[in-house]
Design an enzyme around this catalytic site. Sequence first.
Site, PDB file in Angstrom:
ATOM      1  N   GLU A  33      32.360  23.308  13.810  1.00 47.77           N
ATOM      2  CA  GLU A  33      31.730  23.468  15.093  1.00 47.77           C
ATOM      3  C   GLU A  33      32.134  24.415  16.086  1.00 47.77           C
ATOM      4  OE1 GLU A  33      30.527  19.541  16.681  1.00 47.77           O
ATOM      5  OE2 GLU A  33      29.351  19.173  14.958  1.00 47.77           O
ATOM      6  N   THR A  61      -5.568  -4.067  34.255  1.00 46.53           N
ATOM      7  CA  THR A  61      -5.234  -5.195  33.013  1.00 46.53           C
ATOM      8  C   THR A  61      -6.500  -4.799  31.838  1.00 46.53           C
ATOM      9  OG1 THR A  61      -4.895  -7.283  32.424  1.00 46.53           O
ATOM     10  CG2 THR A  61      -6.661  -6.860  33.856  1.00 46.53           C
ATOM     11  N   GLN A 120      -9.915 -11.871  32.390  1.00 42.52           N
ATOM     12  CA  GLN A 120      -9.392 -10.637  32.776  1.00 42.52           C
ATOM     13  C   GLN A 120     -10.054  -9.818  33.652  1.00 42.52           C
ATOM     14  OE1 GLN A 120      -5.771 -10.725  31.941  1.00 42.52           O
ATOM     15  NE2 GLN A 120      -6.525 -12.541  31.558  1.00 42.52           N
ATOM     16  N   ASP A 145      -0.637 -15.810  30.884  1.00 41.18           N
ATOM     17  CA  ASP A 145      -0.349 -15.201  32.268  1.00 41.18           C
ATOM     18  C   ASP A 145       0.316 -16.411  32.962  1.00 41.18           C
ATOM     19  OD1 ASP A 145      -1.971 -13.073  32.088  1.00 41.18           O
ATOM     20  OD2 ASP A 145      -3.713 -14.111  32.674  1.00 41.18           O
ATOM     21  N   GLU A 164      -2.828  -4.012  26.059  1.00 40.83           N
ATOM     22  CA  GLU A 164      -1.998  -4.870  26.697  1.00 40.83           C
ATOM     23  C   GLU A 164      -2.131  -6.409  26.374  1.00 40.83           C
ATOM     24  OE1 GLU A 164      -1.374  -6.426  31.400  1.00 40.83           O
ATOM     25  OE2 GLU A 164      -3.268  -5.603  31.047  1.00 40.83           O
TER      26      GLU A 164
END
Length: 437
Positions: free
Chosen positions: A420, A241, A263, A366, A332
């Site tokens: 093509e 994290t 964290q 969270d 993050e």
Amino acid sequence: MMHTIDLRDLPSSQADLARVIPRAITDVNAASAVAAQLISDVRERGEEALVEQAERLDGVRPERIRIHADEVSLAVRSLDPLVRDALEVAIARVRQATQAQVPASTVTELAPGAHVIQRWQPVNRVGLYVPGGKAVYPSSVVMNVIPAQVAGVSSVAIASPPQREFGGSVHPTILAAAGILGIDEVYAMGGAGAIGALAYGVPSLGLDPVEIITGPGNVYVAAAKRLVRGVVGIDSEAGPTEILVIADATADAYLVATDLISQAEHDELAAVVLVTDSPELADAVSREVERLVASTNHSARVRIAVDGVQSALVLVSDMVAAAAFSNAYGPEHLEIQTAEPGAVLDMIESAGAIFLGAHSPVSLGDYLAGSNHVLPTGGQSRFASGLGAYTFLRPQQVINYDRSALQRVSSQIVALSEAEDLPAHGAAVSARFENRA
């Protein structure tokens, strides 16, 4: 003590910043050989391999890999009422916010009788990985399951490592969260072997292969997800994290420090970074972090994280430079605690989730913000997003032309097909206007 990186005299080019960004050293490639062997073992020997891997890697021999539905129901009935209430609030909020991620079908009329329909189709079956190492993560069950349900996925399987404390079963709080969400297909299996089982299936367990695997895990889980990508879809290769806080002199050093510590308690490799144009704030945050490390529950783990090479106090000349550093880092979690957070937000391009102001800590995201906490790490937010309903949706275009609409563009199709040197393409259109009477 957190080390300091002084960038006040450094040009803010992407190349300059890339050289000084603090990162944990986690080499997913180094884990690939081990992960590949574990996956291969599961493909060859199925349930037997999963049991042996649990005994060797998790320290417990599960009585059974697939959890009985009655055990899930019992876990729901036995759950602490306060925890259940918190989970139900989180479920309601995440579901409401996630519903905004499902695009509506649209029809574009290019000409009379010429329509292209844009629709979004869910995959049929997904496998969700819930880690079970240093902590218990019922919130990760919520964050993985709800986007799949909102997207319309019809079949969901959850894998989580067997726990010695519970006789080789999945942690009961994980089981309860699954049960509240209506999921009773749960497997006591972890690591790379679990990823292989989800990707390829295990017939003896009644485990059918899935189409997408999501959820965080250790480096072996990340390596396994990389190895099975292409057989199945994945969300990302989640690593340790990260939190990056952009703050100026108006920020409260104590609150910034508590957010960094929150964290750091996840993992010794967690990255905690403060970016500020105020040396005084940097010093104050450093002092607060030192004070808080000594008193927090997981102080040994936190100490290693905050002192690691991946964590730093970064001094910049102004908020423009702070935003440039953050964009190069691609965090993050990004917190903005400044006098004018909206002005800083306008300069932000890359972040998994952004938390504005002193009253929007990462801990809110969270659990109960309504946002999703499964987010890209290791700089992946520069090119990837967090988990959402869109993870499980496939955009499809439906083309619907009537005869007249096709005839109006037939000559252009023929011209392009001949240019093509693919004349049969044009012939497939011309054939619809031939007189075959």
